[in-house]
Design a protein around this motif. Sequence first.
Motif, PDB file in Angstrom:
ATOM      1  N   HIS A  76       7.607  -0.874 -10.530  1.00  0.00           N
ATOM      2  CA  HIS A  76       6.481  -0.058 -10.991  1.00  0.00           C
ATOM      3  C   HIS A  76       6.978   1.128 -11.817  1.00  0.00           C
ATOM      4  O   HIS A  76       6.388   1.451 -12.855  1.00  0.00           O
ATOM      5  CB  HIS A  76       5.674   0.437  -9.789  1.00  0.00           C
ATOM      6  N   THR A 104      -2.516   4.404  -3.487  1.00  0.00           N
ATOM      7  CA  THR A 104      -2.694   3.350  -4.478  1.00  0.00           C
ATOM      8  C   THR A 104      -2.072   2.085  -3.924  1.00  0.00           C
ATOM      9  O   THR A 104      -1.404   2.101  -2.886  1.00  0.00           O
ATOM     10  CB  THR A 104      -2.055   3.737  -5.828  1.00  0.00           C
ATOM     11  N   THR A 105      -2.292   0.984  -4.600  1.00  0.00           N
ATOM     12  CA  THR A 105      -1.787  -0.312  -4.143  1.00  0.00           C
ATOM     13  C   THR A 105      -0.995  -0.975  -5.260  1.00  0.00           C
ATOM     14  O   THR A 105      -1.434  -0.995  -6.417  1.00  0.00           O
ATOM     15  CB  THR A 105      -2.950  -1.219  -3.701  1.00  0.00           C
ATOM     16  N   ASP A 123       0.849  -1.192   0.000  1.00  0.00           N
ATOM     17  CA  ASP A 123       0.000   0.000   0.000  1.00  0.00           C
ATOM     18  C   ASP A 123       0.886   1.244   0.000  1.00  0.00           C
ATOM     19  O   ASP A 123       1.738   1.407   0.887  1.00  0.00           O
ATOM     20  CB  ASP A 123      -0.909   0.036   1.220  1.00  0.00           C
ATOM     21  N   GLN A 163      -3.116  12.648  -5.561  1.00  0.00           N
ATOM     22  CA  GLN A 163      -4.298  11.895  -5.963  1.00  0.00           C
ATOM     23  C   GLN A 163      -3.954  10.637  -6.763  1.00  0.00           C
ATOM     24  O   GLN A 163      -4.809   9.779  -6.961  1.00  0.00           O
ATOM     25  CB  GLN A 163      -5.221  12.787  -6.798  1.00  0.00           C
ATOM     26  N   SER A 164      -2.715  10.520  -7.217  1.00  0.00           N
ATOM     27  CA  SER A 164      -2.278   9.344  -7.965  1.00  0.00           C
ATOM     28  C   SER A 164      -0.774   9.174  -7.778  1.00  0.00           C
ATOM     29  O   SER A 164      -0.089  10.095  -7.301  1.00  0.00           O
ATOM     30  CB  SER A 164      -2.604   9.496  -9.455  1.00  0.00           C
ATOM     31  N   PHE A 165      -0.260   8.034  -8.170  1.00  0.00           N
ATOM     32  CA  PHE A 165       1.183   7.806  -8.057  1.00  0.00           C
ATOM     33  C   PHE A 165       1.956   8.840  -8.867  1.00  0.00           C
ATOM     34  O   PHE A 165       3.020   9.301  -8.436  1.00  0.00           O
ATOM     35  CB  PHE A 165       1.527   6.387  -8.528  1.00  0.00           C
TER      36      PHE A 165
END
Length: 268
Positions: free
Chosen positions: A136, A196-197, A99, A109-111
């Motif tokens: 990632h 995010t996960t 996580d 709000q996002s990666f």
Amino acid sequence: MTLQRSLSFTSIQAPIQDFIVEDLAAFVATRMDIPVQFLGDRPWQERERSIDRGDVDVAWICGLPYAVRADGGKPDIELLAAPVMEGDRYQDRPIYFSDVIVQADSDFQSFDDLHGATWAFNEPGSHSGYNITRYHLAATNKPTPFFGRVVEAGSHQRCIQLLLEGEIDAAAIDTTVLDLSREQDHRIDQHLRVLTTLGPSPIPPLVISRRLDPSLRDSIRALILSMHQDRIGSGLLKRGKIRRFQDVNDSDYDVIREMAQEAHHIDW
């Protein structure tokens, strides 16, 4: 080969999870009527060195160092079993997640919004905090270096503390560690949120030394795999939020090997 008259267990997972292997050691000692010691009175780095010296019989280790050791042939270990965690997100499978957590009131709000932010990770031998994040970045073709600053915190719990103190912007935390941490520190749910996960990934396995007699290894494996059917054993598993232990194969950890290969060149 004669049967070993005493066993040593250890963990190089997060300190908050030490009690799980300590409970496991006590359960094996009771059910098999054999002395078992839990090597917990030392830093995780020394425990890891004990594994590499062959001084430990059973250990709970991250999937990344397992793969590195299995591929290198030292120490002489094999997979024993892997936990299946409680909770719907774990899909009744031996998996876990990372996580990505941030402060609840942050603007992220996002990666992608973390570009230029301060990131913390536990240590470079970790899949959940280090390897999967770098993978990632590679898999999504993020510009690198991506983060403005990267801090090696030493543990998942320290990453959480740094985030609560406002010293960092984000970190990827092993969800099995985060599940336990939430119960002990209510500030996590009050002041942090999951951005995010990443994952799922194969969960950290228990490994056992091949220096033990094969019949003893088989007996320990059978006991652990049936632990959830034992009244005492099931209670110990529940304390650690574990549903049961399950057989796993070396090939189950190929995905971690592939992620490491993809991520090895990343300057994050």
